[in-house]
Motif scaffolding. Structure first.
Motif, PDB file in Angstrom:
ATOM      1  N   HIS A 200       0.837  -1.203   0.000  1.00  0.00           N
ATOM      2  CA  HIS A 200       0.000   0.000   0.000  1.00  0.00           C
ATOM      3  C   HIS A 200       0.875   1.258   0.000  1.00  0.00           C
ATOM      4  O   HIS A 200       0.496   2.279  -0.588  1.00  0.00           O
TER       5      HIS A 200
ATOM      6  N   GLY B 216       1.241   4.629  -2.861  1.00  0.00           N
ATOM      7  CA  GLY B 216       1.526   6.050  -2.640  1.00  0.00           C
ATOM      8  C   GLY B 216       2.646   6.534  -3.549  1.00  0.00           C
ATOM      9  O   GLY B 216       2.578   7.633  -4.111  1.00  0.00           O
TER      10      GLY B 216
ATOM     11  N   ALA C 289       1.444   6.758  -7.169  1.00  0.00           N
ATOM     12  CA  ALA C 289       0.555   7.921  -7.305  1.00  0.00           C
ATOM     13  C   ALA C 289       1.368   9.220  -7.321  1.00  0.00           C
ATOM     14  O   ALA C 289       1.041  10.148  -8.074  1.00  0.00           O
TER      15      ALA C 289
ATOM     16  N   PHE D 270      -0.999   5.243   1.874  1.00  0.00           N
ATOM     17  CA  PHE D 270      -2.171   5.029   1.023  1.00  0.00           C
ATOM     18  C   PHE D 270      -2.976   6.318   0.908  1.00  0.00           C
ATOM     19  O   PHE D 270      -3.445   6.681  -0.183  1.00  0.00           O
ATOM     20  N   ALA D 271      -3.108   7.030   2.026  1.00  0.00           N
ATOM     21  CA  ALA D 271      -3.826   8.309   2.001  1.00  0.00           C
ATOM     22  C   ALA D 271      -3.098   9.306   1.089  1.00  0.00           C
ATOM     23  O   ALA D 271      -3.731  10.040   0.319  1.00  0.00           O
TER      24      ALA D 271
ATOM     25  N   GLY E  81      -1.325   8.511  -1.456  1.00  0.00           N
ATOM     26  CA  GLY E  81      -1.571   8.052  -2.824  1.00  0.00           C
ATOM     27  C   GLY E  81      -2.903   8.575  -3.349  1.00  0.00           C
ATOM     28  O   GLY E  81      -2.986   9.097  -4.467  1.00  0.00           O
ATOM     29  N   VAL E  82      -3.952   8.433  -2.548  1.00  0.00           N
ATOM     30  CA  VAL E  82      -5.282   8.909  -2.952  1.00  0.00           C
ATOM     31  C   VAL E  82      -5.240  10.423  -3.159  1.00  0.00           C
ATOM     32  O   VAL E  82      -5.799  10.952  -4.119  1.00  0.00           O
TER      33      VAL E  82
ATOM     34  N   LEU F  67      -3.444  11.275  -6.448  1.00  0.00           N
ATOM     35  CA  LEU F  67      -4.314  10.999  -7.608  1.00  0.00           C
ATOM     36  C   LEU F  67      -5.381  12.081  -7.741  1.00  0.00           C
ATOM     37  O   LEU F  67      -5.713  12.529  -8.839  1.00  0.00           O
ATOM     38  N   GLY F  68      -5.903  12.535  -6.605  1.00  0.00           N
ATOM     39  CA  GLY F  68      -6.929  13.570  -6.608  1.00  0.00           C
ATOM     40  C   GLY F  68      -6.389  14.923  -7.049  1.00  0.00           C
ATOM     41  O   GLY F  68      -7.131  15.746  -7.593  1.00  0.00           O
TER      42      GLY F  68
ATOM     43  N   VAL G  44      -7.090   2.544 -11.833  1.00  0.00           N
ATOM     44  CA  VAL G  44      -6.719   2.217 -10.447  1.00  0.00           C
ATOM     45  C   VAL G  44      -6.903   0.722 -10.183  1.00  0.00           C
ATOM     46  O   VAL G  44      -6.136   0.112  -9.439  1.00  0.00           O
TER      47      VAL G  44
END
Lengths: 273, 283
Positions: A48, A52, A55, A105-106, A108-109, A112-113, A124
């Motif tokens: 995970h 990140g 991303a 992981f946060a 990474g999100v 991407l955002g 994804v």
């Protein structure tokens, strides 16, 4: 025999087999140490963390293929961070891994955002679940090189790593550099997981680390035998799973993992007797 | 400080004397401290050890000549384990020096045998005594044990009464059997200094005396210097030639067992034993 030769007549299947075997062998050897150290969750956490890193690469404008070059140092940094927290606090391994897993992981999100609306869309799902059948010749080269380096280093240090995992204090008294080896093992695990993610994806990659090593441990009376058995189970899972998925026309990554699970079940049954 | 004056001037000790004979000889002469002229296996000289800015061991000095069996005692938090780690080369003193045969501990590893408290090793590790003992010989874990290494492991296990344990899984051994294996591991490199850290922890009451007698016997016959860290008062009285007693990181007493046990430190030792009974895995 044709059962095996027919699918392997395709170049993409050959690349999938080579990449899968390389990842399976090195993950099994490293996995024995990770499992023996009681850190089975580490594989999941670093996978995970790798998300990140990928991303971050995409946010900086690279494509998915090249993002691996950023994901490797990113994931290694996260692994070393886990090691530092473990050595500097009384937290258990899974707790420190859980913290860094969530953080990466946060991130990474978030990355991407933050990508611009005009950026090329990213699948994804393929990142999370991987696609061993779409391994390109370039990715195969990266997988083979990283796996070979990690395997050679791990085998050269195998006896010292084993001593450090048996008893860090006794190993240190014998002159083994326990802390350095622990960081090295974490860094190697991180690098191998990044290339493994390219084949089986974020979600399934920890299976390569945990399942063959656990099956080998169930049957191996010594660490050396457990390691050999783990390699056999890991490689067999890839070869049989790949061919089975071709003939059954089902997702390849999942079939490989299920084959490894079958090896574990057999090892468990045999081990009980 | 108890025994601080060192008793009467040291008299020459016959070279043939065993450790117990030397102890009796020293008692007759009221020779509290070992002969300063004797060759020193371990020399702890004004050692101060600090961890995270806190002084754990404070200006401790003592030495152990060849063949002497010393008990390192003190209540929980006395600094015993920290001092042991420094003797093993795992910690650097902030001040003072530790020498083993005149060398820094990190350079004298091959001269030291170490029996740890059992809690440190990985119980899930697929290990057998033959591999553990071979690991001590090689300084790393063996993937394969050669016939010569196997014979050497068998010989040293036989010496400690554990020959039948050679190929048994380590995790399946009893407390006493495990400690015999670890004692064999410590002896296989032919050390001149053996460090025994709570060697009877986890061993049943019946096995403790037997194990301590075995260690004392090996120390006597091989003329090994030995440090026994223990809360077991009976072991201190029966086994030790001398006691080094720490409290709050400072050296409170260094002398003959009956001298120290007969004085006020006996009370402190009794408290230490009580502490140990409550928290057997803590220092």
């Amino acid at each position: 025999m044709e059962l095996f030769t027919e699918p392997l007549s395709f170049a993409f299947m050959q690349r999938a087999l080579y990449a899968g075997l390389a990842v399976a062998v090195v993950c099994a050897v490293i996995g024995v140490f990770v499992v023996q150290r009681g850190r089975a969750f580490l594989g999941d956490g670093l996978a995970h963390a790798c998300f990140g890193g990928i991303a971050l690469g995409l946010y900086l404008g690279t494509d998915v293929e090249d993002a691996v070059w950023l994901a490797i140092p990113f994931t290694i940094a996260i692994a070393l961070g886990i090691g530092f927290v473990l050595r500097s606090s009384h937290l258990r391994g899974d707790v420190a891994t859980g913290v860094f897993f969530s953080f990466s992981f946060a991130l990474g999100v978030l990355f991407l955002g933050l990508r611009s609306a005009s950026a090329r869309p990213v699948n994804v799902e393929s990142l999370l679940f991987g696609s061993i059948l779409s391994v390109s010749p370039q990715v195969l080269d990266v997988v083979l090189i990283v796996s070979a380096v990690a395997l050679i280093v791990t085998l050269l240090l195998w006896s010292r790593l084993a001593y450090a995992i048996f008893d860090p204090e006794l190993a240190a008294v014998s002159g083994v550099p326990v802390a350095a080896l622990e960081y090295l093992l974490l860094a190697q695990t991180a690098a191998v997981i990044v290339v493994a993610v390219k084949t089986v994806g974020v979600v399934l990659v920890s299976s390569f680390i945990v399942i063959p090593a656990a099956a080998g441990r169930l049957l191996g009376a010594t660490l050396a035998r457990a390691t050999v058995l783990a390699v056999v189970f890991g490689a067999a899972g890839v070869a049989v799973g790949l061919v089975a998925s071709y003939h059954l026309d089902v997702p390849t990554g999942a079939t490989i993992i299920l084959t490894q699970c079958a090896c574990f079940a057999v090892a468990f049954a045999v081990g009980r007797h | 400080m108890i025994g601080d004056d060192g008793g009467e001037p040291a008299a020459a000790t016959p070279a043939w004397a065993t450790s117990i004979e030397r102890r009796d000889h020293a008692r007759r002469l009221k020779q509290t401290r070992p002969d300063p002229a004797a060759p020193r296996v371990l020399d702890v000289d004004h050692v101060t050890i600090e961890l995270r800015g806190k002084t754990i061991v404070d200006d401790v000095s003592f030495f152990i000549p060849r063949g002497e069996f010393v008990c390192l005692c003190g209540p929980n938090g006395a600094g015993k384990s920290t001092l042991l780690k420094a003797v093993l080369g795992l910690l650097e003193p902030a001040r003072g020096t530790i020498r083993i045969h005149g060398e820094a501990p990190a350079r004298a590893r091959h001269k030291v045998g170490y029996v740890p408290q059992r809690k440190g090793y990985n119980r899930d590790f697929p290990a057998r005594p033959v591999e553990l003992i071979t690991a001590a010989l090689r300084g790393r874990w063996p993937g394969h044990v050669t016939p010569e290494e196997r014979e050497r492991a068998r010989a040293v296990l036989t010496r400690v009464g554990g020959a039948r344990l050679l190929d048994q899984p380590l995790a399946g051994l009893s407390g006493g059997e495990t400690q015999r294996v670890f004692l064999a591991r410590a002896l296989v490199t032919d050390p001149t200094l053996v460090i025994l850290d709570e060697p009877t922890a986890g061993v049943d009451v019946a096995g403790r005396a037997e194990l301590l007698e075995l260690m004392a016997e090996i120390s006597r016959s091989d003329e090994l210097a030995a440090i026994l860290v223990t809360h077991n008062l009976a072991a201190v009285a029966q086994t030790a030639e001398r006691i080094v007693y720490l409290e709050g990181g400072r050296l409170i007493g260094w002398g003959l067992p009956d001298e120290l046990l007969g004085q006020k430190s006996l009370t402190a030792l009794a408290f230490a034993a009580a502490d140990h009974a409550r928290a057997p895995d803590e220092e």
